[in-house]
Design a protein around this motif. Structure first.
Motif, PDB file in Angstrom:
ATOM      1  N   LEU A 117       5.563 -25.738   2.345  1.00 12.35           N
ATOM      2  CA  LEU A 117       4.333 -24.958   2.535  1.00 12.35           C
ATOM      3  C   LEU A 117       3.140 -25.542   1.771  1.00 12.35           C
ATOM      4  N   ARG A 118       3.396 -26.449   0.829  1.00 16.11           N
ATOM      5  CA  ARG A 118       2.343 -26.869  -0.102  1.00 16.11           C
ATOM      6  C   ARG A 118       1.130 -27.482   0.588  1.00 16.11           C
ATOM      7  N   THR A 119       1.342 -28.258   1.637  1.00 18.77           N
ATOM      8  CA  THR A 119       0.215 -28.952   2.273  1.00 18.77           C
ATOM      9  C   THR A 119      -0.249 -28.277   3.564  1.00 18.77           C
ATOM     10  N   ILE A 120       0.301 -27.100   3.868  1.00 18.23           N
ATOM     11  CA  ILE A 120      -0.107 -26.408   5.099  1.00 18.23           C
ATOM     12  C   ILE A 120      -1.331 -25.554   4.803  1.00 18.23           C
ATOM     13  N   PRO A 121      -2.450 -25.816   5.501  1.00 21.77           N
ATOM     14  CA  PRO A 121      -3.654 -25.021   5.246  1.00 21.77           C
ATOM     15  C   PRO A 121      -3.479 -23.610   5.788  1.00 21.77           C
ATOM     16  N   GLY A 122      -3.958 -22.615   5.035  1.00 20.39           N
ATOM     17  CA  GLY A 122      -3.918 -21.246   5.555  1.00 20.39           C
ATOM     18  C   GLY A 122      -3.055 -20.324   4.738  1.00 20.39           C
ATOM     19  N   GLY A 123      -2.820 -19.124   5.311  1.00 18.96           N
ATOM     20  CA  GLY A 123      -2.071 -18.081   4.642  1.00 18.96           C
ATOM     21  C   GLY A 123      -0.740 -17.816   5.325  1.00 18.96           C
ATOM     22  N   ILE A 124       0.075 -16.988   4.692  1.00 12.18           N
ATOM     23  CA  ILE A 124       1.436 -16.726   5.156  1.00 12.18           C
ATOM     24  C   ILE A 124       1.459 -16.032   6.525  1.00 12.18           C
ATOM     25  N   GLY A 125       0.518 -15.107   6.772  1.00 13.60           N
ATOM     26  CA  GLY A 125       0.493 -14.441   8.076  1.00 13.60           C
ATOM     27  C   GLY A 125       0.344 -15.432   9.209  1.00 13.60           C
ATOM     28  N   GLY A 126      -0.587 -16.375   9.051  1.00 12.59           N
ATOM     29  CA  GLY A 126      -0.782 -17.413  10.059  1.00 12.59           C
ATOM     30  C   GLY A 126       0.402 -18.352  10.155  1.00 12.59           C
ATOM     31  N   ALA A 127       1.015 -18.654   8.996  1.00  7.77           N
ATOM     32  CA  ALA A 127       2.183 -19.547   8.995  1.00  7.77           C
ATOM     33  C   ALA A 127       3.326 -18.955   9.801  1.00  7.77           C
ATOM     34  N   VAL A 128       3.514 -17.624   9.695  1.00 10.54           N
ATOM     35  CA  VAL A 128       4.553 -16.952  10.479  1.00 10.54           C
ATOM     36  C   VAL A 128       4.204 -17.000  11.965  1.00 10.54           C
ATOM     37  N   ARG A 129       2.963 -16.652  12.308  1.00 11.24           N
ATOM     38  CA  ARG A 129       2.547 -16.625  13.720  1.00 11.24           C
ATOM     39  C   ARG A 129       2.678 -17.984  14.390  1.00 11.24           C
ATOM     40  N   MET A 130       2.451 -19.055  13.613  1.00 11.84           N
ATOM     41  CA  MET A 130       2.472 -20.407  14.185  1.00 11.84           C
ATOM     42  C   MET A 130       3.779 -21.144  13.904  1.00 11.84           C
ATOM     43  N   ASN A 131       4.755 -20.476  13.261  1.00 10.40           N
ATOM     44  CA  ASN A 131       5.961 -21.173  12.814  1.00 10.40           C
ATOM     45  C   ASN A 131       5.557 -22.509  12.196  1.00 10.40           C
ATOM     46  N   ALA A 132       4.676 -22.427  11.208  1.00 11.84           N
ATOM     47  CA  ALA A 132       4.108 -23.625  10.592  1.00 11.84           C
ATOM     48  C   ALA A 132       5.210 -24.496  10.002  1.00 11.84           C
ATOM     49  N   GLY A 133       4.951 -25.796  10.014  1.00 14.51           N
ATOM     50  CA  GLY A 133       5.936 -26.718   9.471  1.00 14.51           C
ATOM     51  C   GLY A 133       5.309 -28.011   9.010  1.00 14.51           C
ATOM     52  N   CYS A 134       6.076 -28.723   8.184  1.00 13.91           N
ATOM     53  CA  CYS A 134       5.604 -29.989   7.637  1.00 13.91           C
ATOM     54  C   CYS A 134       6.825 -30.758   7.127  1.00 13.91           C
ATOM     55  N   TYR A 135       6.782 -32.065   7.265  1.00 17.14           N
ATOM     56  CA  TYR A 135       7.846 -32.931   6.746  1.00 17.14           C
ATOM     57  C   TYR A 135       9.241 -32.486   7.206  1.00 17.14           C
ATOM     58  N   GLY A 136       9.330 -32.056   8.476  1.00 18.41           N
ATOM     59  CA  GLY A 136      10.623 -31.722   9.066  1.00 18.41           C
ATOM     60  C   GLY A 136      11.168 -30.360   8.698  1.00 18.41           C
ATOM     61  N   SER A 137      10.383 -29.538   7.974  1.00 20.52           N
ATOM     62  CA  SER A 137      10.825 -28.193   7.607  1.00 20.52           C
ATOM     63  C   SER A 137       9.838 -27.179   8.164  1.00 20.52           C
ATOM     64  N   TYR A 138      10.362 -26.065   8.676  1.00 24.02           N
ATOM     65  CA  TYR A 138       9.544 -25.067   9.369  1.00 24.02           C
ATOM     66  C   TYR A 138       9.793 -23.670   8.789  1.00 24.02           C
ATOM     67  N   ALA A 140      10.698 -21.263  10.431  1.00 21.71           N
ATOM     68  CA  ALA A 140      11.950 -20.819  11.064  1.00 21.71           C
ATOM     69  C   ALA A 140      13.183 -21.138  10.220  1.00 21.71           C
ATOM     70  N   ASP A 141      13.110 -22.197   9.409  1.00 30.44           N
ATOM     71  CA  ASP A 141      14.256 -22.605   8.587  1.00 30.44           C
ATOM     72  C   ASP A 141      14.474 -21.688   7.389  1.00 30.44           C
ATOM     73  N   HIS A 142      13.459 -20.915   7.023  1.00 31.34           N
ATOM     74  CA  HIS A 142      13.504 -20.145   5.775  1.00 31.34           C
ATOM     75  C   HIS A 142      13.249 -18.651   5.941  1.00 31.34           C
ATOM     76  N   LEU A 143      12.652 -18.243   7.058  1.00 36.37           N
ATOM     77  CA  LEU A 143      12.231 -16.852   7.212  1.00 36.37           C
ATOM     78  C   LEU A 143      13.430 -15.915   7.383  1.00 36.37           C
ATOM     79  N   VAL A 144      13.421 -14.829   6.629  1.00 32.99           N
ATOM     80  CA  VAL A 144      14.465 -13.800   6.735  1.00 32.99           C
ATOM     81  C   VAL A 144      13.955 -12.634   7.578  1.00 32.99           C
ATOM     82  N   SER A 145      12.731 -12.159   7.254  1.00 32.47           N
ATOM     83  CA  SER A 145      12.175 -11.012   7.970  1.00 32.47           C
ATOM     84  C   SER A 145      10.668 -10.958   7.774  1.00 32.47           C
ATOM     85  N   VAL A 146      10.001 -10.179   8.627  1.00 29.76           N
ATOM     86  CA  VAL A 146       8.570  -9.924   8.448  1.00 29.76           C
ATOM     87  C   VAL A 146       8.307  -8.436   8.546  1.00 29.76           C
ATOM     88  N   ARG A 147       7.266  -8.005   7.862  1.00 24.00           N
ATOM     89  CA  ARG A 147       6.794  -6.628   7.965  1.00 24.00           C
ATOM     90  C   ARG A 147       5.493  -6.656   8.752  1.00 24.00           C
TER      91      ARG A 147
END
Length: 306
Positions: A117-138, A140-147
């Motif tokens: 997440l370190r080099t991904i611009p933006g906030g967590i809400g957007g990261a969830v909506r876009m399934n943001a990823g970098c360097y082969g990790s997304y 989706a690889d770490h998310l447990v749940s969202v409120r």
């Protein structure tokens, strides 16, 4: 708008220009900008809001072009009441407004690896909506749940599986607002995680125009990703290389420019309008289609009226 809006505890501002809230610094006004005080304030407001009024949840504006005519309806921007970061064991719970970089750093200090997440611009809400990823990790690889707060004001805790996370995509109905996300993070030595993030930052700064006014990657990579959004590293096809091959590195239209440093970054180089930025993006799509046969898809979200 002729609708009467509920009176929340948070700030509700009519005809609020949005340009200063986006990284590209373009865009007309929202009919209303709502900045909820907390989750309960958001839920009460949406429950009382006429269902006919459109709602657009906006993050920190890092991956967004707001068109020059602005946005009809209510733009919801979560802020201070939604930026907490809690770490317990292997679990990291982050508010939707927490910046991705801050979450990565806080987790690393606690010996938890969310370094992608370190080099991904933006906030967590957007990261969830876009399934943001970098360097082969997304995500989706770490998310447990969202409120989330639904458009009708009801509050839901959804398991990650319910989002059907795919490449740059999550299934979330229109008008639903992410308020926080829970991640599972592997353990690591804080010093090693810090060094890993420093290396990622150096690689990013060497290849991307981080000092220019951009919204991150403009177009999705055309192929080479599985349905889960994980990269297939054997696939070489990248959006930047198609744009470069079409002769558009550094190409300008008015105040908009494709970056010389990284041709898949669309820049507000000199007082660009949203129309110029979007028109340059469409020109790039046309030229790449002509030169390679590939259909580039926007990664930057474009909203509002021309």
């Amino acid at each position: 708008m002729s609708h009467t809006l509920p009176t929340p505890r948070g700030a509700l501002t009519p005809n609020r220009p949005l340009a200063d809230l986006t990284w590209l610094r373009v865009g007309g006004p929202a009919d209303w900008l709502f900045q909820p005080a907390d989750e309960a304030d958001l839920a009460d407001f949406l429950a009382a809001l006429d269902p006919a009024v459109p709602v657009f949840p906006m993050g920190v504006g890092s991956n967004l072009i707001v068109r020059d005519g602005g946005i009809r309806g209510v733009v919801i921007r979560v802020g201070r009441g939604f930026n907490t970061i809690e770490i317990a064991g292997e679990t990291v719970i982050a508010g939707a407004a927490a910046l991705d970089a801050h979450v990565a750093r806080k987790a690393a200090e606690a010996g938890r690896d969310l370094t992608f997440l370190r080099t991904i611009p933006g906030g967590i809400g957007g990261a969830v909506r876009m399934n943001a990823g970098c360097y082969g990790s997304y995500v989706a690889d770490h998310l447990v749940s969202v409120r989330v707060v639904a458009r009708d004001g009801s509050i839901h805790d959804l398991p990650a599986d319910a989002l059907n996370l795919a490449y740059r995509h999550a299934d979330l109905p229109e008008g639903w607002v992410v308020t926080r996300a829970t991640f599972r993070a592997a353990s690591g030595e804080p010093a090693e995680l810090a060094a890993k993030m420093d290396d990622q930052l150096a690689r990013r700064d060497a290849s991307q125009p981080t000092r220019d006014r951009s919204a991150g990657s403009t177009f999705r990579n055309p192929a080479g990703f599985s349905s889960t959004g994980r990269a297939d590293d054997s696939h070489e096809l990248k959006a930047w290389s198609l744009i470069d091959a079409a002769g558009l590195r550094g190409h300008r239209l008015g105040g908009a420019q494709m970056s010389e440093k990284h041709p898949n970054f669309l820049l507000n180089a000199e007082g660009a309008t949203a129309a110029e930025l979007e028109s340059l993006g469409e020109l790039v799509r046309d030229r790449v289609r002509e030169s390679s046969g590939h259909e580039l898809q926007w990664e930057v979200i474009r909203v509002g009226e021309p």
